[in-house]
Design an enzyme around this catalytic site. Structure first.
Site, PDB file in Angstrom:
ATOM      1  N   ASP A   1      -8.614  -6.929  -4.218  1.00  0.00           N
ATOM      2  CA  ASP A   1      -8.269  -5.574  -3.753  1.00  0.00           C
ATOM      3  C   ASP A   1      -8.935  -4.543  -4.651  1.00  0.00           C
ATOM      4  OD1 ASP A   1      -7.130  -3.198  -2.936  1.00  0.00           O
ATOM      5  OD2 ASP A   1      -5.049  -3.890  -3.086  1.00  0.00           O
TER       6      ASP A   1
ATOM      7  N   ARG B   1     -11.634   6.753   9.539  1.00  0.00           N
ATOM      8  CA  ARG B   1     -11.114   5.401   9.645  1.00  0.00           C
ATOM      9  C   ARG B   1     -12.167   4.362   9.231  1.00  0.00           C
ATOM     10  NH1 ARG B   1      -6.593   2.443   9.227  1.00  0.00           N
ATOM     11  NH2 ARG B   1      -6.615   0.653  10.614  1.00  0.00           N
TER      12      ARG B   1
ATOM     13  N   HIS C   1      -7.820  -5.445   0.082  1.00  0.00           N
ATOM     14  CA  HIS C   1      -6.572  -4.699   0.147  1.00  0.00           C
ATOM     15  C   HIS C   1      -5.662  -5.165   1.287  1.00  0.00           C
ATOM     16  CE1 HIS C   1      -3.801  -1.429  -0.349  1.00  0.00           C
ATOM     17  NE2 HIS C   1      -4.036  -0.968   0.855  1.00  0.00           N
ATOM     18  N   ASP C   2      -6.266  -5.524   2.410  1.00  0.00           N
ATOM     19  CA  ASP C   2      -5.481  -5.942   3.570  1.00  0.00           C
ATOM     20  C   ASP C   2      -4.779  -7.284   3.382  1.00  0.00           C
ATOM     21  OD1 ASP C   2      -5.625  -3.777   5.184  1.00  0.00           O
ATOM     22  OD2 ASP C   2      -7.190  -4.545   6.513  1.00  0.00           O
TER      23      ASP C   2
ATOM     24  N   SER D   1       0.834  -1.189   0.000  1.00  0.00           N
ATOM     25  CA  SER D   1       0.000   0.000   0.000  1.00  0.00           C
ATOM     26  C   SER D   1       0.884   1.260   0.000  1.00  0.00           C
ATOM     27  CB  SER D   1      -0.935  -0.047   1.213  1.00  0.00           C
ATOM     28  OG  SER D   1      -1.954   0.884   1.092  1.00  0.00           O
TER      29      SER D   1
END
Lengths: 205, 378
Positions: free
Chosen positions: B318, B228, B351-352, B159
């Site tokens: 992702d 967040r 994405h993680d 990222s």
């Protein structure tokens, strides 16, 4: 499914006459793009010779194996992964038993001729006598050592013979620089379209 | 935690570690402003060899810190990339000297909005100068020099960490041998900027915002938590959320949501507020949005400076940094005849994914680092 595996051939790839033939064509320091490089056996042989080789492959398991061998592979589809390469940026583009599995072989060959100074193309020869007799006698789609798949599970989308390919080159005005024919263990020089299981052509635009 | 769990979680761990801070007299940013002094928070794992050629710099993502592996005294959870850093792991601390530093502009120990302005004696807050990804990398370069390391064995990150790794390869082409870019991009798309903009606007609209000059007991916590929450949605995938939460009701006593996914996001938002600073969130997301090595021909020109091997990893699920952005980097490297391996892993975690354990990812990282031969490309 990938036909580059040792399992599919039951052969030691280093003793394959077609592989040695390709390895002899490419000189150290030259740049090679291997399309559908599978587990990277050919790339490894070329790399050990000092060739700057990179590949494209769509199977992620193959890529993991290539990285293990310290090879450079692009995870992607040949059918849409070549556009960014510049004209004549590779000394050789290799289609080693890949072309019969692509969606649009004619377009891919033309694209290879654009980015490679020469193109090495190897494919299973569909006019081998065993295939001919198998169709004639059984009336069924042949299942052979070289094409060990059924009609419903084969990755091969196209079937062609050495003669078919020569006709194609003739029609498209593609220059054939070398042609060679092989079976499992040796080069075939007599009636190759009948006796060879593999056909190899080196072409240029 | 019972003793057997403790042993299990310490297996292959670098053990108890602590974050250190190194101070440099001053540091000039790309924008021309000078930070005096420059502080960089970092951790190291493993041993630097005599030739000083076994160092790997690990770059963290948006909310990360210098604590990438092992445990801080008394902590139950290890650093953010503990799956991959440790003895015998992909980034093997028996072989490599791993350096993880906190980026400048952040709030986890390196110079940033929470640092004290020498001229006023008060924290900079929103008067801290703009920080770029290039600045973060230049500060890391100072840290590397502090260790006497001329050439890094590798720079790796996912990222925002991937952007730093990419920046390293063009800013200091002769200072790294290997570059690993995961779930990243050569520049933010409008959609990525859009997500960050919503996060920033959430902070800006908090009644406690006060132009960034808020007091610590009256912070824009609600706005930061919302930012967040927004971010967290983009880090996961549809499949992952469906599997994890479905349409289940929330657990516990949360009155403000009817669904488990809502309570999860509220929890993520609220716990983030305890460990992150709203100003830093704005600085770091702006650094991300402004980072641009271009795309297509422009990117190809920028990457013509590269002199290291590359590994690029993308993840099918992702949708925040879609695989096409990784492929863009790979194609530009290929046109420059840079030795590069690209794999798109089919991990469902979104994405993680790069942070989570995966056998394929482990073996590809491990093997790429082990096979250091450049194949005669350079």
């Amino acid at each position: 499914m990938n036909i580059h595996t040792n399992e599919a051939f039951g052969l030691d790839l280093k003793n394959r006459p077609d592989i040695s033939y390709i390895a002899n064509l490419v000189k150290p320091g030259e740049r090679v793009l291997d399309l559908g490089c599978g587990y990277g056996e050919l790339m490894l042989i070329l790399k050990n010779k000092g060739v700057r080789v990179q590949g494209i492959e769509k199977d992620d398991k193959c890529i993991i194996q290539c990285v293990k061998k310290s090879l450079y592979v692009h995870h992607g589809d040949i059918d849409d992964g070549l556009k960014h390469h510049l004209d004549h940026s590779f000394d050789f583009v290799i289609l080693n038993q890949t072309i019969q599995q692509t969606l649009n072989p004619g377009e891919i060959i033309k694209e290879c001729l654009r980015i490679g100074k020469q193109v090495i193309i190897v494919f299973p020869n569909f006019s081998h006598w065993q295939i001919r007799t198998s169709i004639l006698l059984s009336g069924k789609t042949p299942v052979t050592d070289l094409m060990p798949f059924h009609w419903y599970d084969t990755p091969n989308l196209h079937y062609l013979s050495g003669k078919d390919f020569e006709d194609f080159c003739d029609f498209e005005r593609i220059k054939i620089l070398h042609r060679a024919f092989f079976n499992r263990t040796r080069q075939i020089k007599l009636f190759p379209n009948l006796f060879a299981t593999l056909a190899l052509f080196v072409i240029r635009a | 935690m019972n003793p057997s769990e403790t042993n299990e979680s310490f297996h292959g761990s670098v053990g108890v570690v602590q974050t250190n801070v190194v101070t440099f007299e001053s540091f000039t940013l790309e924008g021309g402003e000078t930070i005096t002094p420059l502080e960089i928070a970092y951790e190291t794992y493993g041993t630097l060899n005599e030739k000083k050629d076994n160092a790997i710099l690990i770059c963290h993502a948006l909310s990360g810190d210098a604590h990438a592996a092992g445990f801080h005294e008394g902590d139950k959870r290890p650093g953010w990339w503990d799956y991959y850093i440790g003895p015998g792991k992909a980034f093997d601390t028996n072989r490599y000297f791993i350096i993880s530093s906190n980026v400048i502009g952040g709030c986890k120990g390196s110079s940033g909005p929470l640092s004290t302005n020498g001229k006023t004696g008060k924290p900079f807050q929103s008067t801290f100068p703009f920080v770029s990804i290039g600045d973060m990398v230049n500060a890391q370069e100072k840290l590397i020099r502090h260790f006497g390391i001329h050439k890094l064995f590798a720079v790796a990150g996912g990222s925002m960490g991937g952007m730093q790794a990419l920046q390293w390869s063009v800013a200091y082409p002769d200072r790294l041998k290997n570059c690993i870019v995961m779930a990243s991009s050569s520049e933010h798309s409008a959609q990525q900027i859009a997500f960050n903009e919503v996060g920033r606007q959430a902070i800006l609209s908090d009644p406690n915002w006060n132009q960034g000059l808020y007091t610590q007991d009256k912070r824009p916590s609600k706005g930061l938590a919302l930012a967040r929450m927004m971010g967290h949605i983009t880090y996961l995938s549809d499949e992952m959320m469906r599997e994890k939460f479905g349409r289940k009701p929330p657990k516990g006593n949360i009155q403000s949501t009817d669904f488990a996914v809502g309570s999860y996001l509220i929890y993520q938002g609220e716990s983030f507020v305890d460990r992150f600073d709203a100003n830093s969130y704005i600085y770091v997301t702006k650094a991300l949005d402004h980072f641009s090595l271009g795309t297509g021909k422009e990117l190809t020109k920028v990457l013509s400076k590269v002199r290291c091997r590359f590994l690029v990893i993308a993840y099918t699920s992702d949708w925040l940094y879609p695989p096409y952005q990784s492929e863009e980097i790979v194609k530009s490297l290929e046109v420059n005849a840079v030795p590069v391996s690209f794999i798109e892993l089919n991990n469902p975690a979104g994405h993680d994914s790069f942070l989570l354990p995966s056998e394929e990812q482990d073996s590809i990282l491990r093997d790429f680092l082990s096979a250091t031969d450049d194949g005669g490309f350079f």
